[in-house]
Design a protein around this motif. Structure first.
Motif, PDB file in Angstrom:
ATOM      1  N   ARG A   7       0.837  -1.190   0.000  1.00  0.00           N
ATOM      2  CA  ARG A   7       0.000   0.000   0.000  1.00  0.00           C
ATOM      3  C   ARG A   7       0.878   1.249   0.000  1.00  0.00           C
ATOM      4  O   ARG A   7       2.073   1.208   0.290  1.00  0.00           O
ATOM      5  N   ALA A   8       0.260   2.381  -0.319  1.00  0.00           N
ATOM      6  CA  ALA A   8       0.982   3.643  -0.318  1.00  0.00           C
ATOM      7  C   ALA A   8       1.416   4.007   1.096  1.00  0.00           C
ATOM      8  O   ALA A   8       0.760   3.650   2.083  1.00  0.00           O
ATOM      9  N   ASP A   9       2.523   4.713   1.196  1.00  0.00           N
ATOM     10  CA  ASP A   9       3.065   5.142   2.477  1.00  0.00           C
ATOM     11  C   ASP A   9       2.854   6.649   2.607  1.00  0.00           C
ATOM     12  O   ASP A   9       3.269   7.414   1.736  1.00  0.00           O
ATOM     13  N   PHE A  10       2.202   7.066   3.707  1.00  0.00           N
ATOM     14  CA  PHE A  10       1.893   8.477   3.912  1.00  0.00           C
ATOM     15  C   PHE A  10       2.711   9.089   5.044  1.00  0.00           C
ATOM     16  O   PHE A  10       2.327  10.119   5.601  1.00  0.00           O
ATOM     17  N   THR A  11       3.818   8.447   5.382  1.00  0.00           N
ATOM     18  CA  THR A  11       4.703   8.972   6.419  1.00  0.00           C
ATOM     19  C   THR A  11       5.159  10.385   6.063  1.00  0.00           C
ATOM     20  O   THR A  11       5.476  10.669   4.902  1.00  0.00           O
ATOM     21  N   ARG A  87      -3.804   7.071   5.496  1.00  0.00           N
ATOM     22  CA  ARG A  87      -3.552   8.482   5.194  1.00  0.00           C
ATOM     23  C   ARG A  87      -3.539   9.335   6.452  1.00  0.00           C
ATOM     24  O   ARG A  87      -2.973  10.427   6.470  1.00  0.00           O
ATOM     25  N   ILE A  88      -4.151   8.812   7.508  1.00  0.00           N
ATOM     26  CA  ILE A  88      -4.102   9.456   8.823  1.00  0.00           C
ATOM     27  C   ILE A  88      -3.035   8.807   9.690  1.00  0.00           C
ATOM     28  O   ILE A  88      -2.150   9.475  10.237  1.00  0.00           O
ATOM     29  N   VAL A  89      -3.108   7.493   9.812  1.00  0.00           N
ATOM     30  CA  VAL A  89      -2.266   6.776  10.779  1.00  0.00           C
ATOM     31  C   VAL A  89      -0.782   6.908  10.465  1.00  0.00           C
ATOM     32  O   VAL A  89       0.039   7.115  11.373  1.00  0.00           O
ATOM     33  N   ASP A  90      -0.397   6.793   9.195  1.00  0.00           N
ATOM     34  CA  ASP A  90       1.019   6.912   8.842  1.00  0.00           C
ATOM     35  C   ASP A  90       1.570   8.271   9.267  1.00  0.00           C
ATOM     36  O   ASP A  90       2.696   8.377   9.784  1.00  0.00           O
ATOM     37  N   ARG A  91       0.793   9.306   9.047  1.00  0.00           N
ATOM     38  CA  ARG A  91       1.252  10.651   9.399  1.00  0.00           C
ATOM     39  C   ARG A  91       1.369  10.808  10.916  1.00  0.00           C
ATOM     40  O   ARG A  91       2.337  11.380  11.418  1.00  0.00           O
ATOM     41  N   VAL A  92       0.377  10.301  11.639  1.00  0.00           N
ATOM     42  CA  VAL A  92       0.414  10.400  13.105  1.00  0.00           C
ATOM     43  C   VAL A  92       1.593   9.609  13.665  1.00  0.00           C
ATOM     44  O   VAL A  92       2.337  10.089  14.537  1.00  0.00           O
ATOM     45  N   ALA A  93       1.793   8.385  13.167  1.00  0.00           N
ATOM     46  CA  ALA A  93       2.874   7.536  13.669  1.00  0.00           C
ATOM     47  C   ALA A  93       4.239   8.147  13.408  1.00  0.00           C
ATOM     48  O   ALA A  93       5.179   7.959  14.201  1.00  0.00           O
ATOM     49  N   SER A  94       4.373   8.895  12.323  1.00  0.00           N
ATOM     50  CA  SER A  94       5.662   9.514  12.036  1.00  0.00           C
ATOM     51  C   SER A  94       5.940  10.682  12.976  1.00  0.00           C
ATOM     52  O   SER A  94       7.068  11.152  13.058  1.00  0.00           O
ATOM     53  N   ILE A  95       4.928  11.115  13.729  1.00  0.00           N
ATOM     54  CA  ILE A  95       5.105  12.191  14.710  1.00  0.00           C
ATOM     55  C   ILE A  95       5.341  11.637  16.111  1.00  0.00           C
ATOM     56  O   ILE A  95       6.252  12.074  16.817  1.00  0.00           O
ATOM     57  N   ILE A  96       4.537  10.659  16.537  1.00  0.00           N
ATOM     58  CA  ILE A  96       4.601  10.204  17.933  1.00  0.00           C
ATOM     59  C   ILE A  96       5.148   8.792  18.089  1.00  0.00           C
ATOM     60  O   ILE A  96       5.153   8.246  19.190  1.00  0.00           O
ATOM     61  N   GLY A  97       5.617   8.186  16.997  1.00  0.00           N
ATOM     62  CA  GLY A  97       6.184   6.850  17.090  1.00  0.00           C
ATOM     63  C   GLY A  97       5.248   5.799  16.550  1.00  0.00           C
ATOM     64  O   GLY A  97       4.068   6.041  16.307  1.00  0.00           O
ATOM     65  N   PRO A  98       5.761   4.566  16.370  1.00  0.00           N
ATOM     66  CA  PRO A  98       5.016   3.534  15.641  1.00  0.00           C
ATOM     67  C   PRO A  98       3.850   2.916  16.398  1.00  0.00           C
ATOM     68  O   PRO A  98       2.957   2.345  15.778  1.00  0.00           O
ATOM     69  N   ASP A  99       3.847   3.003  17.719  1.00  0.00           N
ATOM     70  CA  ASP A  99       2.829   2.323  18.526  1.00  0.00           C
ATOM     71  C   ASP A  99       1.785   3.336  18.976  1.00  0.00           C
ATOM     72  O   ASP A  99       2.021   4.147  19.882  1.00  0.00           O
ATOM     73  N   VAL A 100       0.611   3.287  18.342  1.00  0.00           N
ATOM     74  CA  VAL A 100      -0.354   4.385  18.456  1.00  0.00           C
ATOM     75  C   VAL A 100      -1.744   3.863  18.808  1.00  0.00           C
ATOM     76  O   VAL A 100      -2.210   2.869  18.246  1.00  0.00           O
ATOM     77  N   LEU A 101      -2.399   4.578  19.712  1.00  0.00           N
ATOM     78  CA  LEU A 101      -3.794   4.327  20.057  1.00  0.00           C
ATOM     79  C   LEU A 101      -4.664   5.482  19.598  1.00  0.00           C
ATOM     80  O   LEU A 101      -4.269   6.646  19.706  1.00  0.00           O
ATOM     81  N   CYS A 102      -5.848   5.162  19.096  1.00  0.00           N
ATOM     82  CA  CYS A 102      -6.912   6.157  18.971  1.00  0.00           C
ATOM     83  C   CYS A 102      -7.764   6.039  20.230  1.00  0.00           C
ATOM     84  O   CYS A 102      -8.338   4.973  20.484  1.00  0.00           O
ATOM     85  N   TRP A 103      -7.833   7.103  21.009  1.00  0.00           N
ATOM     86  CA  TRP A 103      -8.536   7.004  22.300  1.00  0.00           C
ATOM     87  C   TRP A 103      -9.849   7.771  22.348  1.00  0.00           C
ATOM     88  O   TRP A 103     -10.635   7.581  23.275  1.00  0.00           O
ATOM     89  N   ARG A 104     -10.128   8.605  21.350  1.00  0.00           N
ATOM     90  CA  ARG A 104     -11.363   9.383  21.386  1.00  0.00           C
ATOM     91  C   ARG A 104     -11.691   9.875  19.987  1.00  0.00           C
ATOM     92  O   ARG A 104     -10.805  10.237  19.223  1.00  0.00           O
ATOM     93  N   THR A 105     -12.981   9.878  19.665  1.00  0.00           N
ATOM     94  CA  THR A 105     -13.462  10.625  18.502  1.00  0.00           C
ATOM     95  C   THR A 105     -14.644  11.476  18.928  1.00  0.00           C
ATOM     96  O   THR A 105     -15.390  11.123  19.857  1.00  0.00           O
ATOM     97  N   GLU A 106     -14.808  12.597  18.239  1.00  0.00           N
ATOM     98  CA  GLU A 106     -15.896  13.532  18.544  1.00  0.00           C
ATOM     99  C   GLU A 106     -16.365  14.205  17.263  1.00  0.00           C
ATOM    100  O   GLU A 106     -15.563  14.479  16.370  1.00  0.00           O
ATOM    101  N   PHE A 107     -17.655  14.491  17.197  1.00  0.00           N
ATOM    102  CA  PHE A 107     -18.197  15.337  16.143  1.00  0.00           C
ATOM    103  C   PHE A 107     -18.190  16.789  16.612  1.00  0.00           C
ATOM    104  O   PHE A 107     -18.473  17.083  17.775  1.00  0.00           O
ATOM    105  N   PHE A 108     -17.875  17.690  15.677  1.00  0.00           N
ATOM    106  CA  PHE A 108     -17.919  19.110  15.964  1.00  0.00           C
ATOM    107  C   PHE A 108     -18.776  19.811  14.912  1.00  0.00           C
ATOM    108  O   PHE A 108     -18.270  20.342  13.922  1.00  0.00           O
ATOM    109  N   PRO A 109     -20.106  19.831  15.137  1.00  0.00           N
ATOM    110  CA  PRO A 109     -20.982  20.530  14.212  1.00  0.00           C
ATOM    111  C   PRO A 109     -21.041  22.025  14.540  1.00  0.00           C
ATOM    112  O   PRO A 109     -20.788  22.440  15.671  1.00  0.00           O
ATOM    113  N   LYS A 110     -21.358  22.804  13.543  1.00  0.00           N
ATOM    114  CA  LYS A 110     -21.641  24.214  13.770  1.00  0.00           C
ATOM    115  C   LYS A 110     -22.746  24.613  12.798  1.00  0.00           C
ATOM    116  O   LYS A 110     -22.625  24.426  11.589  1.00  0.00           O
TER     117      LYS A 110
END
Length: 317
Positions: A7-11, A87-110
């Protein structure tokens, strides 16, 4: 895996990582083509109504923000896919390291007439709940700075008129707010407060109550509005000074953002917490689990969800 299957790498590149380190954010970056996010959001919007597998009771709905709709990635497959997207995870992992958790999601309507959001920073997310929601391990005996990587994806266009985000580059290394201070919940202030000539609030709170220096004011000259097209995202430290403009547009032109929050696996999520009380509501965490989106979890300090409530598997790619 063969080369044809790779797959494509988005690091992030070294230059992009340097930019992120300097500014505290990167973006907008495209996650979806406009026609793709339009179709996906149309489907998700229909599925949100079905709460049969949602992990939080609908009665948790707060009077200022819908905390019952936190973490819908744990019951809606398309949102489960979203938080795992390379496209999200590769970029995040390149910032905080390879072992990553998603701990929260939220909607922000306006919606039309909605106020803008106060300037704020979050390191522990104790700001409204009065209890830390994430805890970084101390380093060399010193408390860790904290924060989370937020990936804020525009599910609709985000414009000056419908209340786009505002950012202050380079403000992510110093906290201007003390999240352990009390902040009064006053829902009657919603859409009724002006600050520096702009209608702003914080979902029934006044974030200025957390200022370490009561006389300090955010330097608006450092800020810029982040206009994004549907399908684009911005990635930023939660400790970056950020806010949003009020919605001054038409009723039809609503803004919908979806924020996914990521931390390394060494960070404790909801330490010694069984429920979250904030924004006039409460959620029970008995069905909650963080999601491993990259690497491995060698710490074992967090409850991990290996599939969503409908059986969608969270498989690290």
């Amino acid at each position: 895996m063969t080369n044809n299957d790779a797959r494509a790498d988005f690091t992030l590149s070294a230059e992009q990582r340097e930019q992120f380190e300097r500014d505290g954010y990167i973006g907008p970056v495209q996650i979806y083509e406009p026609e793709v996010i339009e179709e996906r959001w149309r489907t998700v919007r229909r599925q949100l109504v079905d709460r049969s597998h949602a992990i939080y009771d609908a009665n948790a709905r707060g009077s200022a923000t819908n905390i019952a709709n936190y973490d819908r990635h744990l019951d809606i497959d398309l949102l489960s896919e979203h938080i795992m997207d390379p496209r999200i995870v590769d970029r995040v992992a390149s910032i905080i390291g390879p072992d990553v958790l998603c701990w929260r999601t939220e909607f922000f309507p306006k919606y039309a007439g909605d106020e803008g959001t106060d300037w704020h920073q979050a390191a522990t997310f104790a700001n409204a709940s009065k209890k830390p929601q994430i805890a970084w391990p101390s380093e060399n005996g010193e408390p860790a700075f904290g924060g989370t990587i937020t990936v804020w994806t525009a599910f609709t266009d985000s414009t000056l008129e419908n209340g786009c985000l505002q950012l202050m580059p380079g403000t992510h290394r110093h906290m201007n707010y003390d999240e352990s201070k009390p902040m009064d919940f006053r829902p009657e202030t919603l859409n009724n407060t002006e600050k520096e000539g702009i209608k702003r609030g914080f979902f029934g709170y006044d974030y200025r109550q957390l200022q370490t220096d009561p006389d300090w004011k955010p330097d608006e000259s450092q800020a810029f509005p982040l206009v994004m097209r549907a399908g684009e995202a911005v990635i930023f430290w939660s400790t970056l000074m950020h806010a949003s403009l009020p919605h001054t547009g038409s009723v039809r032109d609503y803004r919908m953002g979806f924020a996914a929050r990521y931390v390394p696996t060494k960070v404790k999520v909801y330490p010694e917490t069984d429920d979250v009380v904030e924004y006039g509501g409460a959620i029970d965490l008995s069905k909650y689990g963080a999601v491993l989106v990259s690497g491995v979890d060698d710490y074992g300090i967090n409850r991990i969800a290996t599939e969503n409530q409908r059986g969608y598997p969270f498989r690290v790619q």
